[in-house]
Design a protein around this motif. Structure first.
Motif, PDB file in Angstrom:
ATOM      1  N   LEU A  52       0.835  -1.206   0.000  1.00  0.00           N
ATOM      2  CA  LEU A  52       0.000   0.000   0.000  1.00  0.00           C
ATOM      3  C   LEU A  52       0.869   1.256   0.000  1.00  0.00           C
ATOM      4  O   LEU A  52       0.582   2.229  -0.710  1.00  0.00           O
ATOM      5  N   GLY A  53       1.948   1.222   0.789  1.00  0.00           N
ATOM      6  CA  GLY A  53       2.819   2.383   0.896  1.00  0.00           C
ATOM      7  C   GLY A  53       3.514   2.722  -0.404  1.00  0.00           C
ATOM      8  O   GLY A  53       3.603   3.895  -0.792  1.00  0.00           O
ATOM      9  N   VAL A  54       4.004   1.709  -1.109  1.00  0.00           N
ATOM     10  CA  VAL A  54       4.678   1.949  -2.391  1.00  0.00           C
ATOM     11  C   VAL A  54       3.715   2.590  -3.383  1.00  0.00           C
ATOM     12  O   VAL A  54       4.067   3.529  -4.103  1.00  0.00           O
ATOM     13  N   MET A  55       2.482   2.104  -3.424  1.00  0.00           N
ATOM     14  CA  MET A  55       1.484   2.695  -4.314  1.00  0.00           C
ATOM     15  C   MET A  55       1.175   4.131  -3.919  1.00  0.00           C
ATOM     16  O   MET A  55       1.014   5.012  -4.777  1.00  0.00           O
ATOM     17  N   ALA A  56       1.098   4.381  -2.612  1.00  0.00           N
ATOM     18  CA  ALA A  56       0.763   5.717  -2.116  1.00  0.00           C
ATOM     19  C   ALA A  56       1.845   6.735  -2.466  1.00  0.00           C
ATOM     20  O   ALA A  56       1.541   7.929  -2.645  1.00  0.00           O
ATOM     21  N   LEU A  57       3.088   6.301  -2.568  1.00  0.00           N
ATOM     22  CA  LEU A  57       4.174   7.232  -2.910  1.00  0.00           C
ATOM     23  C   LEU A  57       3.929   7.870  -4.269  1.00  0.00           C
ATOM     24  O   LEU A  57       4.083   9.083  -4.443  1.00  0.00           O
ATOM     25  N   LEU A 252      -5.722   6.280  -1.483  1.00  0.00           N
ATOM     26  CA  LEU A 252      -6.138   7.678  -1.399  1.00  0.00           C
ATOM     27  C   LEU A 252      -6.320   8.104   0.046  1.00  0.00           C
ATOM     28  O   LEU A 252      -5.929   9.213   0.438  1.00  0.00           O
ATOM     29  N   ALA A 253      -6.894   7.216   0.868  1.00  0.00           N
ATOM     30  CA  ALA A 253      -7.072   7.528   2.284  1.00  0.00           C
ATOM     31  C   ALA A 253      -5.733   7.761   2.966  1.00  0.00           C
ATOM     32  O   ALA A 253      -5.572   8.697   3.757  1.00  0.00           O
ATOM     33  N   ALA A 254      -4.739   6.920   2.648  1.00  0.00           N
ATOM     34  CA  ALA A 254      -3.416   7.065   3.255  1.00  0.00           C
ATOM     35  C   ALA A 254      -2.761   8.377   2.850  1.00  0.00           C
ATOM     36  O   ALA A 254      -2.153   9.066   3.679  1.00  0.00           O
ATOM     37  N   VAL A 255      -2.892   8.750   1.581  1.00  0.00           N
ATOM     38  CA  VAL A 255      -2.292   9.998   1.094  1.00  0.00           C
ATOM     39  C   VAL A 255      -2.944  11.210   1.753  1.00  0.00           C
ATOM     40  O   VAL A 255      -2.257  12.149   2.183  1.00  0.00           O
ATOM     41  N   ILE A 256      -4.262  11.200   1.858  1.00  0.00           N
ATOM     42  CA  ILE A 256      -4.975  12.324   2.462  1.00  0.00           C
ATOM     43  C   ILE A 256      -4.716  12.367   3.971  1.00  0.00           C
ATOM     44  O   ILE A 256      -4.555  13.445   4.558  1.00  0.00           O
ATOM     45  N   LEU A 257      -4.646  11.188   4.606  1.00  0.00           N
ATOM     46  CA  LEU A 257      -4.303  11.149   6.030  1.00  0.00           C
ATOM     47  C   LEU A 257      -2.943  11.773   6.277  1.00  0.00           C
ATOM     48  O   LEU A 257      -2.701  12.380   7.323  1.00  0.00           O
ATOM     49  N   GLY A 275       0.750   8.551   6.984  1.00  0.00           N
ATOM     50  CA  GLY A 275      -0.632   8.189   6.664  1.00  0.00           C
ATOM     51  C   GLY A 275      -0.790   6.698   6.417  1.00  0.00           C
ATOM     52  O   GLY A 275      -1.763   6.087   6.860  1.00  0.00           O
ATOM     53  N   VAL A 276       0.175   6.102   5.714  1.00  0.00           N
ATOM     54  CA  VAL A 276       0.145   4.663   5.456  1.00  0.00           C
ATOM     55  C   VAL A 276       0.210   3.882   6.766  1.00  0.00           C
ATOM     56  O   VAL A 276      -0.540   2.922   6.982  1.00  0.00           O
ATOM     57  N   LEU A 277       1.108   4.305   7.657  1.00  0.00           N
ATOM     58  CA  LEU A 277       1.261   3.609   8.937  1.00  0.00           C
ATOM     59  C   LEU A 277       0.037   3.791   9.826  1.00  0.00           C
ATOM     60  O   LEU A 277      -0.367   2.860  10.538  1.00  0.00           O
ATOM     61  N   ILE A 278      -0.569   4.976   9.794  1.00  0.00           N
ATOM     62  CA  ILE A 278      -1.795   5.199  10.561  1.00  0.00           C
ATOM     63  C   ILE A 278      -2.867   4.202  10.123  1.00  0.00           C
ATOM     64  O   ILE A 278      -3.501   3.527  10.942  1.00  0.00           O
ATOM     65  N   LEU A 279      -3.057   4.093   8.811  1.00  0.00           N
ATOM     66  CA  LEU A 279      -4.074   3.186   8.286  1.00  0.00           C
ATOM     67  C   LEU A 279      -3.736   1.739   8.626  1.00  0.00           C
ATOM     68  O   LEU A 279      -4.615   0.955   9.034  1.00  0.00           O
ATOM     69  N   GLY A 280      -2.458   1.371   8.492  1.00  0.00           N
ATOM     70  CA  GLY A 280      -2.038   0.001   8.777  1.00  0.00           C
ATOM     71  C   GLY A 280      -2.233  -0.384  10.225  1.00  0.00           C
ATOM     72  O   GLY A 280      -2.741  -1.474  10.536  1.00  0.00           O
ATOM     73  N   PHE A 281      -1.849   0.512  11.135  1.00  0.00           N
ATOM     74  CA  PHE A 281      -1.973   0.193  12.561  1.00  0.00           C
ATOM     75  C   PHE A 281      -3.432   0.182  13.014  1.00  0.00           C
ATOM     76  O   PHE A 281      -3.804  -0.609  13.888  1.00  0.00           O
ATOM     77  N   ILE A 282      -4.251   1.049  12.449  1.00  0.00           N
ATOM     78  CA  ILE A 282      -5.667   1.041  12.807  1.00  0.00           C
ATOM     79  C   ILE A 282      -6.323  -0.261  12.354  1.00  0.00           C
ATOM     80  O   ILE A 282      -7.074  -0.897  13.113  1.00  0.00           O
ATOM     81  N   THR A 300     -12.409   2.331   7.010  1.00  0.00           N
ATOM     82  CA  THR A 300     -11.717   3.065   5.949  1.00  0.00           C
ATOM     83  C   THR A 300     -12.593   4.186   5.411  1.00  0.00           C
ATOM     84  O   THR A 300     -12.122   5.307   5.178  1.00  0.00           O
ATOM     85  N   TRP A 301     -13.886   3.909   5.233  1.00  0.00           N
ATOM     86  CA  TRP A 301     -14.804   4.948   4.757  1.00  0.00           C
ATOM     87  C   TRP A 301     -14.869   6.099   5.760  1.00  0.00           C
ATOM     88  O   TRP A 301     -14.822   7.276   5.373  1.00  0.00           O
ATOM     89  N   ILE A 302     -14.981   5.768   7.044  1.00  0.00           N
ATOM     90  CA  ILE A 302     -15.039   6.803   8.079  1.00  0.00           C
ATOM     91  C   ILE A 302     -13.757   7.639   8.076  1.00  0.00           C
ATOM     92  O   ILE A 302     -13.794   8.870   8.180  1.00  0.00           O
ATOM     93  N   ILE A 303     -12.615   6.970   7.917  1.00  0.00           N
ATOM     94  CA  ILE A 303     -11.332   7.668   7.911  1.00  0.00           C
ATOM     95  C   ILE A 303     -11.230   8.609   6.714  1.00  0.00           C
ATOM     96  O   ILE A 303     -10.738   9.730   6.824  1.00  0.00           O
ATOM     97  N   ILE A 304     -11.700   8.156   5.547  1.00  0.00           N
ATOM     98  CA  ILE A 304     -11.670   9.003   4.352  1.00  0.00           C
ATOM     99  C   ILE A 304     -12.513  10.258   4.569  1.00  0.00           C
ATOM    100  O   ILE A 304     -12.087  11.383   4.269  1.00  0.00           O
TER     101      ILE A 304
END
Length: 324
Positions: A52-57, A252-257, A275-282, A300-304
């Motif tokens: 997920l992180g590589v894609m988010a970059l 997209l959620a990770a990038v915006i986070l 943002g990626v780590l926040i999503l992963g740990f949650i 994920t929807w709530i986070i977005i």
């Protein structure tokens, strides 16, 4: 916070609210399950977040330039299926560059439509999401892909290998993040990406070739997706043809986070990693406390929604609209 006005508090929460919420999540998950902060669990979360992180970059560049890319999930499915199929036909040494070339062609097509033809990025990438999904199903004949000789290939190094005890997916993620972080923060290209996203018209009048920058951002995004597909294929040495379905929203959620604005012109690679780590740990914490994996979709929807709200609030300096 003595002396702070209501507007000051609202502005602070708008900018730092997601981090405050994350720390509250961490405290809650730690109380609920003592394994949450165990070193092996932390390493596992980082490793599982690498794809997920590589894609988010790559998507970070696209978002900063003022555009969206909703095609990355289906594109990752395509790259994974292609490299697995070509592995047995051509061998891994030829399969990997061939997969990268095909994936970059898809990114170039999107970049041309959005950058040079100036079509709406949401519409283009939403359409490409379906088109690439159809292309993947056609290429695979609707079947999943597996490598025939799973025990006799060096291909597994990208997803299963370790160097000095550190999983290779994490090393790829960190190395690519460091490189792209330098490109975004320290090069003329990076400054042009910010300029195009901040004010495309002004950037054009200042001599920046907006179409070329947008095209390059989508090309870079497709390269990151191909890298993620390589890791995914190497990790399991087989894959479903829908392996990337739904990942576009998580990316997209990770990038915006991480603080990148949907309006363009702001964001950093370092914050995207956060943002990626926040999503992963949650998501990991939800599993440890006993929630089923499908509950992650709701979270994920709530986070977005929360991230978009805080993004808009940060722009206007208050949590609530003046009209509310």
């Amino acid at each position: 916070m003595a002396g702070w006005t209501r507007s000051d508090i609202g502005g602070f929460l708008a900018k730092q609210g997601i981090l405050i919420a994350f720390f509250l999540f961490i405290i809650g998950f730690t109380i609920a399950n003592e394994r949450f902060l165990a070193p092996e669990n932390i390493m596992g979360v980082v490793r599982s977040s690498a794809i997920l992180g590589v894609m988010a970059l790559g998507v970070t560049f696209v978002v900063i330039s003022g555009n969206l890319d909703l095609s990355v999930g289906s594109m990752m499915s395509f790259s994974t299926i292609v490299v697995l199929d070509l592995h047995d036909k051509l061998g891994p040494a030829l399969a990997i560059p061939a997969m990268f070339a095909l994936t970059l062609c898809l990114g170039a097509l999107i970049g041309f439509l959005v950058g040079y033809l100036k079509l709406n990025s949401l519409i283009v990438t939403l359409g490409m999401l379906s088109a690439i999904h159809g292309l993947t199903l056609t290429y695979s004949g609707g079947k999943n892909m597996d490598i025939a000789d799973k025990g006799g290939t060096w291909f597994s190094i990208f997803g299963q290998g370790e160097i000095f005890g550190i999983p290779v997916p994490i090393l790829i993620f960190v190395g690519l993040a460091a490189l792209l972080g330098i490109v975004l923060a320290r090069t003329p290209f990076g400054r042009k990406v910010y300029a195009v996203g901040g004010n495309g018209v002004a950037a054009t009048f200042s001599g920046i070739r907006r179409a070329r920058i947008v095209f390059a951002c989508y090309l870079l995004s497709s390269f990151c997706v191909a890298t993620a597909g390589l890791i995914q294929a190497s990790r399991s040495l087989g894959s479903q043809n829908t392996v990337g379905q739904g990942l576009e929203l998580e990316v997209l959620a990770a990038v915006i986070l991480g603080g990148a604005s949907l309006l363009g012109g702001s964001g950093t690679i370092f914050k995207t990693i956060i943002g990626v780590l926040i999503l992963g740990f949650i998501q990991n914490g939800l599993l440890l406390v006993g929630l089923q994996f499908y509950a992650q979709y709701v979270v994920t929807w709530i986070i977005i929604i929360l991230a978009v709200w805080l993004d808009i609030a940060a722009k206007r300096g208050r949590l609530w609209s003046p009209l509310a």
